[in-house]
Scaffold this motif. Structure first.
Motif, PDB file in Angstrom:
ATOM      1  N   LEU A 179      12.325 -37.919 -15.695  1.00  0.00           N
ATOM      2  CA  LEU A 179      11.322 -37.697 -16.746  1.00  0.00           C
ATOM      3  C   LEU A 179      11.171 -36.201 -17.047  1.00  0.00           C
ATOM      4  O   LEU A 179      11.673 -35.357 -16.312  1.00  0.00           O
ATOM      5  CB  LEU A 179       9.972 -38.327 -16.332  1.00  0.00           C
ATOM      6  CG  LEU A 179       9.540 -38.247 -14.861  1.00  0.00           C
ATOM      7  CD1 LEU A 179       9.374 -36.823 -14.399  1.00  0.00           C
ATOM      8  CD2 LEU A 179       8.260 -39.008 -14.635  1.00  0.00           C
ATOM      9  N   PRO A 180      10.480 -35.870 -18.151  1.00  0.00           N
ATOM     10  CA  PRO A 180      10.289 -34.455 -18.494  1.00  0.00           C
ATOM     11  C   PRO A 180       9.437 -33.726 -17.446  1.00  0.00           C
ATOM     12  O   PRO A 180       8.557 -34.332 -16.822  1.00  0.00           O
ATOM     13  CB  PRO A 180       9.545 -34.507 -19.838  1.00  0.00           C
ATOM     14  CG  PRO A 180       9.782 -35.885 -20.367  1.00  0.00           C
ATOM     15  CD  PRO A 180       9.921 -36.774 -19.174  1.00  0.00           C
ATOM     16  N   ALA A 181       9.667 -32.446 -17.290  1.00  0.00           N
ATOM     17  CA  ALA A 181       8.997 -31.668 -16.236  1.00  0.00           C
ATOM     18  C   ALA A 181       7.478 -31.714 -16.368  1.00  0.00           C
ATOM     19  O   ALA A 181       6.776 -31.774 -15.355  1.00  0.00           O
ATOM     20  CB  ALA A 181       9.489 -30.221 -16.261  1.00  0.00           C
ATOM     21  N   VAL A 182       6.961 -31.719 -17.587  1.00  0.00           N
ATOM     22  CA  VAL A 182       5.495 -31.730 -17.746  1.00  0.00           C
ATOM     23  C   VAL A 182       4.883 -33.067 -17.332  1.00  0.00           C
ATOM     24  O   VAL A 182       3.673 -33.173 -17.175  1.00  0.00           O
ATOM     25  CB  VAL A 182       5.049 -31.412 -19.202  1.00  0.00           C
ATOM     26  CG1 VAL A 182       5.312 -29.951 -19.536  1.00  0.00           C
ATOM     27  CG2 VAL A 182       5.724 -32.348 -20.204  1.00  0.00           C
ATOM     28  N   THR A 201      14.849 -30.873 -21.158  1.00  0.00           N
ATOM     29  CA  THR A 201      14.831 -29.434 -20.908  1.00  0.00           C
ATOM     30  C   THR A 201      13.414 -28.900 -21.049  1.00  0.00           C
ATOM     31  O   THR A 201      12.589 -29.449 -21.789  1.00  0.00           O
ATOM     32  CB  THR A 201      15.721 -28.671 -21.917  1.00  0.00           C
ATOM     33  OG1 THR A 201      15.267 -28.966 -23.245  1.00  0.00           O
ATOM     34  CG2 THR A 201      17.173 -29.060 -21.765  1.00  0.00           C
ATOM     35  N   ASP A 202      13.162 -27.848 -20.314  1.00  0.00           N
ATOM     36  CA  ASP A 202      11.903 -27.118 -20.427  1.00  0.00           C
ATOM     37  C   ASP A 202      12.160 -25.760 -19.779  1.00  0.00           C
ATOM     38  O   ASP A 202      12.375 -25.676 -18.568  1.00  0.00           O
ATOM     39  CB  ASP A 202      10.780 -27.875 -19.689  1.00  0.00           C
ATOM     40  CG  ASP A 202       9.401 -27.311 -19.995  1.00  0.00           C
ATOM     41  OD1 ASP A 202       9.275 -26.064 -20.093  1.00  0.00           O
ATOM     42  OD2 ASP A 202       8.457 -28.105 -20.136  1.00  0.00           O
ATOM     43  N   THR A 232      14.231 -24.823 -13.230  1.00  0.00           N
ATOM     44  CA  THR A 232      14.059 -25.282 -14.610  1.00  0.00           C
ATOM     45  C   THR A 232      15.399 -25.812 -15.106  1.00  0.00           C
ATOM     46  O   THR A 232      16.463 -25.458 -14.592  1.00  0.00           O
ATOM     47  CB  THR A 232      13.595 -24.149 -15.545  1.00  0.00           C
ATOM     48  OG1 THR A 232      14.478 -23.045 -15.388  1.00  0.00           O
ATOM     49  CG2 THR A 232      12.170 -23.712 -15.212  1.00  0.00           C
ATOM     50  N   VAL A 233      15.341 -26.630 -16.132  1.00  0.00           N
ATOM     51  CA  VAL A 233      16.539 -27.148 -16.790  1.00  0.00           C
ATOM     52  C   VAL A 233      16.480 -26.708 -18.248  1.00  0.00           C
ATOM     53  O   VAL A 233      15.474 -26.943 -18.923  1.00  0.00           O
ATOM     54  CB  VAL A 233      16.602 -28.686 -16.700  1.00  0.00           C
ATOM     55  CG1 VAL A 233      17.848 -29.213 -17.424  1.00  0.00           C
ATOM     56  CG2 VAL A 233      16.594 -29.142 -15.240  1.00  0.00           C
ATOM     57  N   SER A 234      17.524 -26.051 -18.717  1.00  0.00           N
ATOM     58  CA  SER A 234      17.512 -25.660 -20.132  1.00  0.00           C
ATOM     59  C   SER A 234      18.935 -25.471 -20.636  1.00  0.00           C
ATOM     60  O   SER A 234      19.886 -25.527 -19.871  1.00  0.00           O
ATOM     61  CB  SER A 234      16.700 -24.396 -20.324  1.00  0.00           C
ATOM     62  OG  SER A 234      17.114 -23.402 -19.425  1.00  0.00           O
TER      63      SER A 234
END
Ligand code: C2O
Ligand code: CU
Ligand code: CU
Length: 481
Positions: A127-130, A454-455, A479-481
């Motif tokens: 899932l997304p980091a947030v 990504t974030d 982080t992933v970007s």
């Protein structure tokens, strides 16, 4: 044997001699404080009242797209007639099992009614980091935090638990945790036991220290922070040695090592074989026959045990590293359905190591009471690794210490490529994993790929999942970007 275990075992033995009840499961009648443990198998603290002996509790199942969970102070009856102060999700200890459907968009609303800050993490969820529920998404007493995301992963058994900075261990210890079961078309189609609570059984395995009043004690010494805060009372789904009345058929157990820092070596008292069918994040490609299962904290395994034609049989699920009993199994019901374990379960994606574009190395280190990865202890304000989306990478993790650790990566699954330089991977480790056991002095190579989300700002975590190590610095951020 550690001195504390020796004392507790010898006291149990003495008590068993006095009361003549050693070796068999005692009844709950006539119990009261000081009357000894609720069983004769070495479980429990002899200064405690009998276990509130009962059937295996099955956490309630919640289905749908919106889940309302209240993280609350509670009272739970581990021992007959004794109220133990706990933390729980909705109920009195642990929380409901959430059934999520691959492809569906879910909102998990966590309301915090504790008197302290928490975060709530979906362990194993992609899932997304947030939405990850790390220390970056902490929320205060009285507040509600929602994890909203579209489920995008294969059928598996995951779980939720607090991930509060420096407070994860004590909050999990008091009882905040629950299972997340992901289902998909593939799991629907397989001829597996899937009647939840009947032939598809969640087992959250833990151990706890209780004081003489039956209250949970979370007070690890510096030595126990290093070597593991292992309790003398082993519990499953919040019960001490309960009984599961099994149908005489294939039974699937979804096993979670929900302990803070105990490695469990599981097996059945009659030494029988069982088949492991899933690792942390997916089915194995084919069932693996075994008679012992090693699980470090946070790891999951699904197994299928065949009791066909065994009505009348009784046995126990045992833990061999600490010589404890988790669960009594009485095969005393007729089969409510017939299932036949398939010989092929799924197809997994095997990333090619030669396609890896870089290797990252992680060194697990520590001294009394403080831990680090690559020489750095957890710092919320430091991003340790920046991982490009869709790059295939090798993560090489080395445990430099003489004590056990494991390594958990958020947001994705990985596969084990090598253990101590050998590519000869155990059949039941050839699956999707998010947590890998690394005994003292050992080294693993994992093949990892971050996908979909990504974030550049909000990180995910990687860490040792021995919670006393995690809370004392053995965690980093990427982080992933
Ligand atoms: Cu089970 Cu970082 O968590
Ligand atoms: Cu996690
Ligand atoms: Cu560790």
């Amino acid at each position: 044997m550690k001195r504390r275990e020796f004392l507790s075992l010898s006291a149990v033995t003495a008590l068993a001699l006095l009361t003549g009840c050693g070796g068999s499961n005692s009844s709950t009648t006539g119990g009261g404080p000081g009357n000894g443990p609720g069983n004769g198998s070495g479980n429990g603290n002899p200064s405690l009242p009998p276990a509130n002996e009962k059937l295996l509790p099955i956490p309630p199942a919640l289905h749908g797209n919106v889940f309302d969970l209240t993280v609350q102070p509670a009272q739970h009856e581990f021992f007959a007639g004794i109220s133990t102060s706990t933390f729980a999700v909705n109920g009195s200890y642990l929380g409901p099992t959430l059934f999520l459907r691959n492809g569906s968009t879910v909102s998990i609303n966590y309301t915090n009614t504790l008197n302290e800050i928490i975060s709530m993490h979906g362990h194993g969820m992609h899932l997304p980091a947030v939405m990850d529920g790390t220390p970056h998404q902490e929320f205060s007493s009285g507040d509600t935090w929602t994890a909203r995301y579209t489920v995008k992963q294969k059928a598996c058994t995951n779980w939720y638990h607090p991930h509060t900075l420096d407070r994860t261990a004590v909050q999990v210890y008091k009882g905040i945790a629950g299972m997340i079961i992901v289902e998909d078309d593939e799991s629907d189609a397989l001829d597996l036991p899937k009647r939840y609570g009947a032939d598809d059984i969640p087992l959250v395995l833990q151990d706890r220290v209780f004081d003489g009043n039956g209250q949970i004690v979370y007070a690890p010494s510096r030595m126990q922070i290093m070597q593991g805060y292992v309790g003398d009372t082993f519990i499953v789904n919040g019960a001490i040695e309960p009984t599961f009345n099994a149908e005489a058929k294939e039974i699937r157990f979804r096993i979670l090592n929900g302990s803070n820092s105990s490695v469990y070596e599981l097996g059945f008292s009659d030494g029988r074989n069982f088949k492991q069918i899933a690792t942390d994040n997916a089915f194995l490609e084919a069932p693996v026959t075994m008679n012992r299962l090693l699980l470090s904290p946070a790891e999951r395994a699904e197994i299928v045990v065949d009791f066909t034609g065994e009505k009348g049989q009784t046995l126990t699920l045992k833990e061999y590293r600490h010589n404890k009993t988790f669960l009594h199994i009485d095969v005393n019901k007729d089969a409510g359905s017939i299932t036949t374990l398939p010989s092929a379960l799924t197809a997994l994606e095997h990333l090619d190591p030669s396609s890896a574009v870089r290797t990252r190395t992680f060194t697990l280190e520590g001294r009394m009471g403080s831990f680090s990865i690559n020489g750095r202890s957890m710092d919320m304000n430091r991003i340790d690794e920046r991982v490009p989306l869709n790059d295939v990478e090798i993560w090489e993790v080395t445990n430099t210490m003489g004590i056990d650790h494991n390594f958990h990566i958020h947001a994705t699954h990985f596969m084990l490529l090598e253990r101590n330089g050998s590519t000869n991977i155990a059949a039941n480790e050839k699956g999707y994993k998010d947590t890998i056991f690394i005994p003292g002095g050992e080294n693993v190579k994992l093949i990892v790929k971050m996908t979909d989300y990504t974030d550049a700002v909000v990180p995910y975590m990687y860490h040792c999942h021995f919670l006393e190590h995690e809370d004392n610095g053995m965690m980093g951020q990427f982080t992933v970007s």
